[in-house]
Design an enzyme around this catalytic site. Structure first.
Site, PDB file in Angstrom:
ATOM      1  N   SER A 102       6.162  -1.649   3.465  1.00  0.00           N
ATOM      2  CA  SER A 102       5.877  -2.811   2.406  1.00  0.00           C
ATOM      3  C   SER A 102       4.408  -2.673   2.051  1.00  0.00           C
ATOM      4  O   SER A 102       3.520  -2.766   2.786  1.00  0.00           O
ATOM      5  CB  SER A 102       6.083  -4.262   3.003  1.00  0.00           C
ATOM      6  OG  SER A 102       5.558  -5.288   2.157  1.00  0.00           O
ATOM      7  N   ARG A 103       4.144  -2.462   0.806  1.00  0.00           N
ATOM      8  CA  ARG A 103       2.894  -2.024   0.393  1.00  0.00           C
ATOM      9  C   ARG A 103       1.832  -3.105  -0.118  1.00  0.00           C
ATOM     10  O   ARG A 103       0.730  -3.019   0.097  1.00  0.00           O
ATOM     11  CB  ARG A 103       2.893  -1.069  -1.037  1.00  0.00           C
ATOM     12  CG  ARG A 103       3.477   0.313  -0.624  1.00  0.00           C
ATOM     13  CD  ARG A 103       3.399   1.230  -1.535  1.00  0.00           C
ATOM     14  NE  ARG A 103       4.265   2.339  -1.260  1.00  0.00           N
ATOM     15  CZ  ARG A 103       5.498   2.539  -1.756  1.00  0.00           C
ATOM     16  NH1 ARG A 103       5.922   1.974  -2.705  1.00  0.00           N
ATOM     17  NH2 ARG A 103       6.263   3.674  -1.564  1.00  0.00           N
ATOM     18  N   VAL A 104       2.529  -4.377  -0.309  1.00  0.00           N
ATOM     19  CA  VAL A 104       1.599  -5.522  -0.811  1.00  0.00           C
ATOM     20  C   VAL A 104       1.798  -6.731   0.187  1.00  0.00           C
ATOM     21  O   VAL A 104       1.142  -7.638   0.175  1.00  0.00           O
ATOM     22  CB  VAL A 104       1.700  -5.927  -2.209  1.00  0.00           C
ATOM     23  CG1 VAL A 104       1.247  -4.787  -3.084  1.00  0.00           C
ATOM     24  CG2 VAL A 104       3.264  -6.342  -2.424  1.00  0.00           C
ATOM     25  N   ASP A 125       7.400  -1.941  -4.657  1.00  0.00           N
ATOM     26  CA  ASP A 125       6.148  -1.968  -3.697  1.00  0.00           C
ATOM     27  C   ASP A 125       6.628  -1.669  -2.332  1.00  0.00           C
ATOM     28  O   ASP A 125       6.023  -2.246  -1.394  1.00  0.00           O
ATOM     29  CB  ASP A 125       5.582  -3.562  -3.681  1.00  0.00           C
ATOM     30  CG  ASP A 125       5.402  -3.632  -5.247  1.00  0.00           C
ATOM     31  OD1 ASP A 125       4.912  -3.143  -5.841  1.00  0.00           O
ATOM     32  OD2 ASP A 125       5.985  -4.785  -5.700  1.00  0.00           O
TER      33      ASP A 125
END
Ligand SMILES: Nc1ncnc2c1ncn2[C@@H]1O[C@H](COP(=O)(O)OP(=O)(O)OP(=O)(O)O)[C@@H](O)[C@H]1O
Ligand SMILES: [Mg+2]
Length: 502
Positions: free
Chosen positions: A364-366, A339
């Site tokens: 950081s995707r989430v 992620d």
């Protein structure tokens, strides 16, 4: 003597009732070929893929290639004693590791056997090494932060509990340090940490364990180590052992952090045993299923739904690059599974920017949705500002005449870089991170000389502890940003006391 028919029939009935077949269907085979830690056996017709088998001298193996006339077995131990013609039997079991609280504070190998010389580990439970990842309905989106205590990560690329964040970089760029500092920062966070060391020198693992012990982090940490001198199968299994130990805690509603240091070495070990098993080599001589090797591991990281206890397992996989090439085979694979990634760059590291995080290539995707509110507010655009400063900086080297706005941007950028620097094993609590980043982004540091920034920060933190503990407490307890006047007032009054070095 007369024969009583009823007596005999009763005896026969009793015999039939208590009849038990004691013919054990234990399939036995014969070793037909052995070498390089791989054996081929004939006769194990019913063996399952991944099943444990036992050689006549007690050494265990794992069935891997199931072929028409023979079975390829990976040997999990010393193989020099095994001879052609030896017996090998099925056990009917698949690989398992001991799990449970008893392992905390210990250093074990991927089979769960202690290697720290502190006696046996008495565990009550065990889990299979390979188990399916939690399904879609068992999961929940990431909503709690995992504080690493590293300003550059918590501010720029925040990580949430249950996330998988790749840490990638060349050799000697501070990768392991990021992991250790993150573990140290979990001291009062009710988090269990598992550090999986794959293919590292025993001396390196030892010094890592020493640091953990010195800072009291071993009280909540398990170290799983498959050293450089351990056979390839153990290095290949180490991450699965780590995640299985973690799952036990996760399914009991606890929070777990698992660090895999590093997956490049695991992939290399897997390549070695695949080639020896004569599986067809693909790109970079890795076998065709090397993607699955990592995807099935990292899918086991999860934030569980409340119905499942709400536990979480956060994964920090590491990948080592060659000359900063993040588009090689293993790096691109792992980037696509995780992620987000934190890219550590060697030229930044050597120019003294440590941790050497490249803000442009890290993401950081989430984690953003899990970030502490106050931090989100103060650090909102910091990553993009920093990335654009890096570009501007390279450009500004050519010309001397810069307009005011550009000059101000460069000025702020230099101070941002200084503020995000952080020493070894000095994790910082989130409320203090918020304070210094607030001061930075509101321009309070603009007239402080760059060389004084680090000292400014240190003295500011001490000053806050002594003079404004209630301000820190309010950020810590509510997660919200206090009133602007209050924040500004505190920074202004500290600045009165600060003496610049020139
Ligand atoms: N923030 C930091 N400040 C000062 N020194 C640091 C920092 N981070 C790392 N170092 C130093 O840099 C060296 C390399 O760090 P580390 O072992 O973490 O890198 P690595 O990328 O894991 O290396 P390897 O590729 O050998 O595994 C160590 O001696 C460490 O003490
Ligand atoms: Mg390292």
């Amino acid at each position: 003597m007369s024969i009583k028919a009823e007596e005999i029939s009763a005896l026969i009935k009793q015999q039939i009732e208590s009849y038990e077949s004691d013919i054990e269907v234990s399939d036995v085979g014969t070793v037909i070929e052995i070498g390089d830690g791989i054996a081929r056996a004939h006769g194990l017709d019913n063996v399952m893929s991944g099943e444990l088998v036992e050689f006549s001298n007690g050494v265990m193996g794992m069935a891997q290639n199931l072929e028409e006339s023979n079975v390829g077995i990976v040997i999990l131990g010393p193989y020099t004693e095994i001879r052609e013609g030896d017996e090998v039997r099925r056990t009917g079991r698949i690989m398992e590791v001991p799990v449970g609280e008893e392992l905390i504070g210990r250093v074990v190998n991927p089979l769960g056997q202690p290697v720290d010389g502190k006696g046996p580990v008495e565990t009550a439970a065990s889990r299979p090494l390979e188990s399916p990842a939690p399904g879609v309905m068992d999961r929940k989106s990431v909503d709690e932060p995992l504080q690493t205590g590293i300003k550059a990560i918590d501010a720029l690329v925040p990580i949430g509990r249950g996330q998988r964040e790749l840490i990638i970089g060349d050799r000697q760029t501070g990768k392991t340090t990021v992991a250790i500092d993150t573990i140290l920062n979990q001291k009062n966070e009710d988090m269990i940490c598992i550090y999986v060391a794959i293919g590292q020198k025993d001396s390196t693992v030892r010094s890592t364990v020493e640091v953990l012990r010195r800072y009291g982090a071993l009280d909540y940490t398990i170290v799983v180590s498959a050293g450089a001198s351990d056979p390839a199968p153990l290095q290949y299994l180490a991450p699965y052992a780590g995640v299985s130990m973690g799952e036990e805690f996760m399914y009991n509603g606890k929070h777990v952090l698992v660090v895999y240091d590093d997956l490049t070495k695991q992939a290399n070990a897997y390549r070695e045993l695949s080639l020896l098993l004569r599986r067809p080599p693909g790109r970079e001589a890795f076998p065709g299923d090397v993607f699955y090797l990592h995807s099935r591991l990292l899918e086991r990281a999860a934030k569980l739904s409340d119905a499942k206890g709400g536990g979480s397992l956060t994964a920090l996989p590491f990948v080592e690059t060659q000359a900063g090439d993040i588009s090689a085979y293993i790096p691109t694979n792992v980037i696509s599974i995780t992620d987000g990634q934190i890219f550590l760059q060697s030229d930044l590291f050597f120019s003294g920017v440590r941790p050497a995080i490249n803000p442009g290539l890290s993401v950081s995707r989430v984690g953003g949705s899990a970030q502490v509110k106050a931090m989100k507010k103060v650090a909102g655009t910091l990553r993009l500002d920093l990335a654009s400063f890096r570009e501007l900086e390279a450009f500004a080297q050519f010309g001397s005449d810069l307009d005011k706005a550009t000059q101000a941007k460069l000025n702020r950028g230099e101070r941002t870089v200084e503020v995000l620097k952080q020493g070894l094993h000095k994790p910082l609590v989130v409320e203090k991170q918020v304070m210094i980043i607030y001061a930075l982004t509101k321009g309070f540091l603009d007239e402080i000389p760059v060389v004084d920034i680090t000292r400014f920060e240190e003295e500011f933190m001490t000053w806050l502890d002594n003079n404004k503990p209630e301000l820190l407490a309010s950020i810590r307890d509510t997660g919200a940003l206090p009133d602007a006047d209050e924040m500004n007032g505190a920074i202004e009054s500290f600045k009165q006391t600060f003496v610049a070095s020139e």
